[in-house]
Design a protein around this motif. Structure first.
Motif, mmCIF file in Angstrom:
data_model
loop_
_atom_site.group_PDB
_atom_site.id
_atom_site.type_symbol
_atom_site.label_atom_id
_atom_site.label_comp_id
_atom_site.label_asym_id
_atom_site.label_seq_id
_atom_site.Cartn_x
_atom_site.Cartn_y
_atom_site.Cartn_z
ATOM 1 N N SER A 37 0.834 -1.207 0.000
ATOM 2 C CA SER A 37 0.000 0.000 0.000
ATOM 3 C C SER A 37 0.864 1.251 0.000
ATOM 4 N N ASP A 38 1.955 1.277 0.787
ATOM 5 C CA ASP A 38 2.857 2.437 0.781
ATOM 6 C C ASP A 38 3.516 2.597 -0.588
ATOM 7 N N PHE A 39 3.927 1.448 -1.155
ATOM 8 C CA PHE A 39 4.558 1.486 -2.475
ATOM 9 C C PHE A 39 3.595 2.036 -3.533
ATOM 10 N N ALA A 40 2.344 1.566 -3.509
ATOM 11 C CA ALA A 40 1.339 2.035 -4.463
ATOM 12 C C ALA A 40 1.033 3.512 -4.254
ATOM 13 N N LEU A 41 0.977 3.951 -2.993
ATOM 14 C CA LEU A 41 0.705 5.356 -2.705
ATOM 15 C C LEU A 41 1.832 6.244 -3.235
ATOM 16 N N ILE A 42 3.057 5.810 -3.014
ATOM 17 C CA ILE A 42 4.194 6.604 -3.488
ATOM 18 C C ILE A 42 4.191 6.667 -5.019
ATOM 19 N N LEU A 43 3.956 5.536 -5.671
ATOM 20 C CA LEU A 43 3.925 5.528 -7.133
ATOM 21 C C LEU A 43 2.796 6.376 -7.685
ATOM 22 N N SER A 44 1.669 6.421 -7.005
ATOM 23 C CA SER A 44 0.538 7.218 -7.489
ATOM 24 C C SER A 44 0.818 8.716 -7.410
#
Length: 173
Positions: A37-44
């Motif tokens: 979730s942190d990875f997806a948030l950062i990429l978004s």
């Protein structure tokens, strides 16, 4: 609560997060720790504009003009569209070439020094002769004027009345 979320969103917008360099090790820790979730948030939050992510060098386009291309390919000057005083001797030379050596010679002469496409009358201000000669003398004079005329003053009637009164005074005196 709503105002805090809006402030957070505006703060993130102002941060101009373009790529992973702004986050430091945060994206690396999210990958190694398995925090999807942190990875997806950062990429978004990364910019999706390729011009932001790719180093682009400014390239100045080369100057491409008709004159530059003609010089590069060693081409003749273009065929003039209308006649000028220098085009009459060229036309006479083409006619002489035709009479002396025939059509192929006249064509070659034309390709080397092209004649203008049209011979317009001179000193008619780009008007056909029949139109120019139908103009009145005043209209031809107006065409020949190079600088604009002074407009009549707004108080012309007052000036006329004053001039008439002065004339009347002078004749009575």
């Amino acid at each position: 609560m709503y105002a805090d979320n809006v402030d957070t969103i505006h703060t993130l917008d102002k941060a101009t997060i373009i790529n992973e360099l702004r986050f430091g090790n945060g994206i690396n820790h999210a990958v190694h720790a398995g925090r999807r979730s942190d990875f997806a948030l950062i990429l978004s939050m990364f910019s999706d504009d390729v011009r932001d992510n790719t180093p682009v060098e400014q390239i100045d386009p080369p100057e491409v003009t008709d004159a530059v291309l003609r010089q590069r390919f060693e081409l003749q000057e273009p065929q003039p569209l209308r006649s000028d005083p220098t085009s009459y001797p060229i036309s006479a030379r083409h006619a002489d070439m035709f009479h002396a050596a025939g059509l192929p010679s006249a064509k070659l002469s034309h390709y080397l020094t092209p004649e203008p496409l049209t011979y317009l009358p001179s000193e008619t201000f780009d008007l056909p002769e029949e139109v120019y000669h139908n103009l009145s003398g005043h209209q031809r004079r107006q065409l020949a004027e190079t600088k604009p005329r002074n407009l009549m003053s707004a108080d012309i009637y007052n000036q006329l009345v004053v001039a008439q009164r002065n004339y009347q005074i002078q004749t009575q005196a």
